[in-house]
Design a protein around this motif. Structure first.
Motif, short mmCIF file in Angstrom:
data_model
loop_
_atom_site.label_atom_id
_atom_site.label_comp_id
_atom_site.label_asym_id
_atom_site.label_seq_id
_atom_site.Cartn_x
_atom_site.Cartn_y
_atom_site.Cartn_z
N ARG A 117 9.35 5.52 0.02
CA ARG A 117 8.59 5.62 -1.35
C ARG A 117 7.33 4.60 -1.16
N PRO A 118 5.85 5.19 -1.46
CA PRO A 118 4.60 5.07 -1.25
C PRO A 118 4.93 3.50 -2.11
N GLU A 119 5.45 3.47 -3.76
CA GLU A 119 5.27 2.60 -4.75
C GLU A 119 6.78 0.78 -3.98
N LEU A 120 7.60 1.38 -3.18
CA LEU A 120 7.77 0.42 -1.62
C LEU A 120 7.42 -0.16 -0.86
N VAL A 121 7.04 0.94 -0.13
CA VAL A 121 6.38 -0.18 0.96
C VAL A 121 5.62 -0.78 0.93
N VAL A 122 4.24 -0.44 0.00
CA VAL A 122 2.97 -1.23 -0.04
C VAL A 122 3.38 -2.41 -0.59
#
Length: 215
Positions: A117-122
């Motif tokens: 998920r992008p919100e986790l990766v960033v």
């Protein structure tokens, strides 16, 4: 470069997005061409993480066994199903990070999966540019459901396979909407997959985006 667990996570490349959008195939092509280590989220989540899933249930005071398939696929609404999956992604992502930290490789790692998920990766990546989200159009998703046996066939033992498949398709559509919105908020690039490009061309697009990290 000396390998260490922090560097492995910070330098990883990530491919997330919707079901049946070609994430694993694209990641595999890029890994082969550029000598990367490929971490396939779906494989580890379905197999290697089961012991952690059981332990997490026990810590919460829940039954350690998997729920009856009807409780997962038939009884809840697609909205309830999507909410359950989305709520579980952060915990599952921590298991991925544990796996990546344990990889003894000096090579960059490319990670793919619908739980990426992008919100986790960033939060852990050196740059939002280290992630790409592949989003299938609704037409292409219908095409995949029609031609991919694993997409169009429901194999779990449920009381109503037709409803279960319908729920799964609707759930996946809601999760696609959510990952698209979060990618935009997180500054992560979205590549739409509509079938007009072959998977090799899509892999080339993704590799071009990742090029500053592949040198």
């Amino acid at each position: 470069m000396r390998w260490d667990p922090v560097t492995t996570v910070r330098n990883a490349l990530w491919i997330g997005g919707g079901q049946w959008s070609g994430k694993s195939t694209v990641a595999g092509i890029i890994a082969d061409r550029h000598g990367l280590t490929h971490y396939h989220y779906d494989y580890h989540d379905a197999r290697g993480h089961q012991d952690r899933r059981v332990a997490a249930r026990l810590r919460r005071g829940e039954s350690p066994g998997d729920p009856h398939p009807d409780r997962v696929w038939v009884t809840p609404s697609p909205q309830e199903m999507a909410s359950t999956v989305l709520a579980g992604f952060p915990e599952r992502f921590e298991w991925v990070l544990d796996d990546l930290r344990a990889l003894g490789t000096p090579r960059p790692v490319i990670v793919d999966g619908w739980g990426i998920r992008p919100e986790l990766v960033v939060r852990v990546a050196g740059s939002p540019r280290q992630m790409v989200v592949l989003v299938p159009t609704e037409e292409f998703r219908r095409h995949q459901l029609a031609v991919l046996p694993r997409a169009g066939t429901f194999n779990a033992r449920v009381s109503d396979p037709v409803k279960a498949q319908r729920n799964r398709v609707a759930r996946d559509g809601l999760i696609i909407q959510d990952v698209t919105e979060n990618a935009k908020l997180s500054g992560v690039i979205i590549i739409e997959v509509d079938g007009s490009r072959g998977v090799e061309a899509t892999a080339e697009m993704v590799a071009d985006h990742f090029s500053p990290f592949l040198a």
